[in-house]
Enzyme design. Sequence first.
Site, PDB file in Angstrom:
ATOM      1  N   ARG A 147     -56.126   0.706 -37.848  1.00 43.04           N
ATOM      2  CA  ARG A 147     -55.521   1.336 -39.001  1.00 43.04           C
ATOM      3  C   ARG A 147     -56.003   2.548 -39.357  1.00 43.04           C
ATOM      4  O   ARG A 147     -55.163   3.485 -38.710  1.00 43.04           O
ATOM      5  CB  ARG A 147     -56.520   0.153 -40.066  1.00 43.04           C
ATOM      6  CG  ARG A 147     -55.947  -1.267 -40.149  1.00 43.04           C
ATOM      7  CD  ARG A 147     -57.037  -2.051 -40.636  1.00 43.04           C
ATOM      8  NE  ARG A 147     -58.057  -2.186 -39.973  1.00 43.04           N
ATOM      9  CZ  ARG A 147     -59.139  -3.070 -40.334  1.00 43.04           C
ATOM     10  NH1 ARG A 147     -59.242  -3.721 -41.360  1.00 43.04           N
ATOM     11  NH2 ARG A 147     -60.359  -2.926 -39.517  1.00 43.04           N
TER      12      ARG A 147
ATOM     13  N   HIS B 250     -53.381  -8.481 -39.049  1.00 44.16           N
ATOM     14  CA  HIS B 250     -53.432  -9.467 -37.461  1.00 44.16           C
ATOM     15  C   HIS B 250     -52.297  -9.715 -37.041  1.00 44.16           C
ATOM     16  O   HIS B 250     -51.916  -9.793 -35.842  1.00 44.16           O
ATOM     17  CB  HIS B 250     -54.684 -10.424 -38.052  1.00 44.16           C
ATOM     18  CG  HIS B 250     -55.937 -10.128 -38.087  1.00 44.16           C
ATOM     19  ND1 HIS B 250     -56.603 -10.311 -39.175  1.00 44.16           N
ATOM     20  CD2 HIS B 250     -56.960  -9.150 -37.700  1.00 44.16           C
ATOM     21  CE1 HIS B 250     -57.835  -9.959 -39.270  1.00 44.16           C
ATOM     22  NE2 HIS B 250     -57.947  -9.020 -38.103  1.00 44.16           N
TER      23      HIS B 250
ATOM     24  N   SER C  67     -59.760  -8.311 -43.458  1.00 42.01           N
ATOM     25  CA  SER C  67     -60.448  -9.842 -43.634  1.00 42.01           C
ATOM     26  C   SER C  67     -61.607  -9.728 -44.762  1.00 42.01           C
ATOM     27  O   SER C  67     -61.545 -10.413 -45.852  1.00 42.01           O
ATOM     28  CB  SER C  67     -61.168 -10.351 -42.625  1.00 42.01           C
ATOM     29  OG  SER C  67     -60.094 -10.529 -41.794  1.00 42.01           O
TER      30      SER C  67
ATOM     31  N   LYS D 204     -72.508 -11.692 -37.493  1.00 46.90           N
ATOM     32  CA  LYS D 204     -71.691 -11.503 -38.494  1.00 46.90           C
ATOM     33  C   LYS D 204     -71.559 -13.113 -39.206  1.00 46.90           C
ATOM     34  O   LYS D 204     -71.309 -13.901 -38.562  1.00 46.90           O
ATOM     35  CB  LYS D 204     -70.184 -11.081 -38.551  1.00 46.90           C
ATOM     36  CG  LYS D 204     -69.813  -9.709 -38.376  1.00 46.90           C
ATOM     37  CD  LYS D 204     -68.558  -9.476 -38.278  1.00 46.90           C
ATOM     38  CE  LYS D 204     -67.928  -8.097 -38.154  1.00 46.90           C
ATOM     39  NZ  LYS D 204     -66.480  -7.632 -37.691  1.00 46.90           N
TER      40      LYS D 204
HETATM   41  P1  ADP Z   1     -63.732  -7.604 -35.279  1.00 43.85           P
HETATM   42  O1  ADP Z   1     -64.596  -8.127 -35.962  1.00 43.85           O
HETATM   43  O2  ADP Z   1     -63.806  -7.763 -34.057  1.00 43.85           O
HETATM   44  O3  ADP Z   1     -63.403  -6.157 -35.761  1.00 43.85           O
HETATM   45  P2  ADP Z   1     -61.424  -8.471 -36.963  1.00 43.85           P
HETATM   46  O4  ADP Z   1     -61.107  -9.893 -36.958  1.00 43.85           O
HETATM   47  O5  ADP Z   1     -61.922  -7.599 -38.123  1.00 43.85           O
HETATM   48  O6  ADP Z   1     -62.420  -8.442 -35.848  1.00 43.85           O
HETATM   49  O7  ADP Z   1     -59.841  -7.694 -36.309  1.00 43.85           O
HETATM   50  C1  ADP Z   1     -59.429  -7.971 -35.102  1.00 43.85           C
HETATM   51  C2  ADP Z   1     -58.588  -6.866 -34.604  1.00 43.85           C
HETATM   52  O8  ADP Z   1     -57.577  -6.421 -35.495  1.00 43.85           O
HETATM   53  C3  ADP Z   1     -59.260  -5.402 -34.627  1.00 43.85           C
HETATM   54  O9  ADP Z   1     -58.427  -4.680 -33.554  1.00 43.85           O
HETATM   55  C4  ADP Z   1     -58.889  -4.938 -35.960  1.00 43.85           C
HETATM   56  O10 ADP Z   1     -58.937  -3.225 -35.806  1.00 43.85           O
HETATM   57  C5  ADP Z   1     -57.556  -5.555 -36.125  1.00 43.85           C
HETATM   58  N1  ADP Z   1     -56.954  -5.185 -37.504  1.00 43.85           N
HETATM   59  C6  ADP Z   1     -57.667  -5.520 -38.479  1.00 43.85           C
HETATM   60  N2  ADP Z   1     -57.191  -5.678 -39.482  1.00 43.85           N
HETATM   61  C7  ADP Z   1     -55.968  -5.022 -39.065  1.00 43.85           C
HETATM   62  C8  ADP Z   1     -54.596  -4.475 -40.078  1.00 43.85           C
HETATM   63  N3  ADP Z   1     -54.643  -4.816 -41.378  1.00 43.85           N
HETATM   64  N4  ADP Z   1     -53.815  -4.196 -39.334  1.00 43.85           N
HETATM   65  C9  ADP Z   1     -53.618  -4.129 -38.197  1.00 43.85           C
HETATM   66  N5  ADP Z   1     -54.918  -4.448 -37.050  1.00 43.85           N
HETATM   67  C10 ADP Z   1     -55.930  -5.033 -37.962  1.00 43.85           C
END
Ligand code: ADP
Length: 160
Positions: free
Chosen positions: A92, A19, A130, A43
């Site tokens: 990803r 992130h 996460s 969630k």
């Molecule tokens: P959501 O619940 O909206 O998917 P996340 O917190 O899981 O939110 O992810 C937020 C953003 O960050 C999303 O666009 C997700 O694809 C991106 N993201 C999550 N993990 C990674 C990572 N390891 N590398 C790049 N982008 C990521």
Amino acid sequence: MSHRTAVVPGSFDPVTLGHLDIIRRAADVFDKVYVAVLNNSSKKSLFTVEERIGFIEEITKEFPNVSVEASSGLLVDYAKKKDAKAIVRGLRAVSDFEYEMQITSMNRFLDESIETFFIMTKNQHSFLSSSIVKEVAKYGSDVTGLVPTVVAQALKEKFQ
Ligand code: ADP
């Protein structure tokens, strides 16, 4: 040229180095970046919105054009309020594609003037999420190197 503002939305429960990389790269391209921490009711989260905001504020404090806020309504409404024409998401593996496509087309239906941009993750963060971090932290594993130090510490305390 006008001021370019982007919103980087997510649950960030908790924020990972994947992130952070996306936030940093968005902040390089846009004049102003709002990280929107979504309170997703469907969630069940490990950290409160306030805790999640605190972690992101801590790790982005050296980026002068990044602000972190909670957002609970529709993302396009939040973007409009911030005068942002862009939503930035991270991508990803192919597995992210369908879900992101669905959200993007819904957001476009809601407001055609807001464009969604994707930043491809760095190879080393391709399989980082996460949820997988929480899964291993739950069993007492050290997740330093996957998440910021402040988060690794908080996970350790949470599962002690
Ligand atoms: P959501 O619940 O909206 O998917 P996340 O917190 O899981 O939110 O992810 C937020 C953003 O960050 C999303 O666009 C997700 O694809 C991106 N993201 C999550 N993990 C990674 C990572 N390891 N590398 C790049 N982008 C990521």
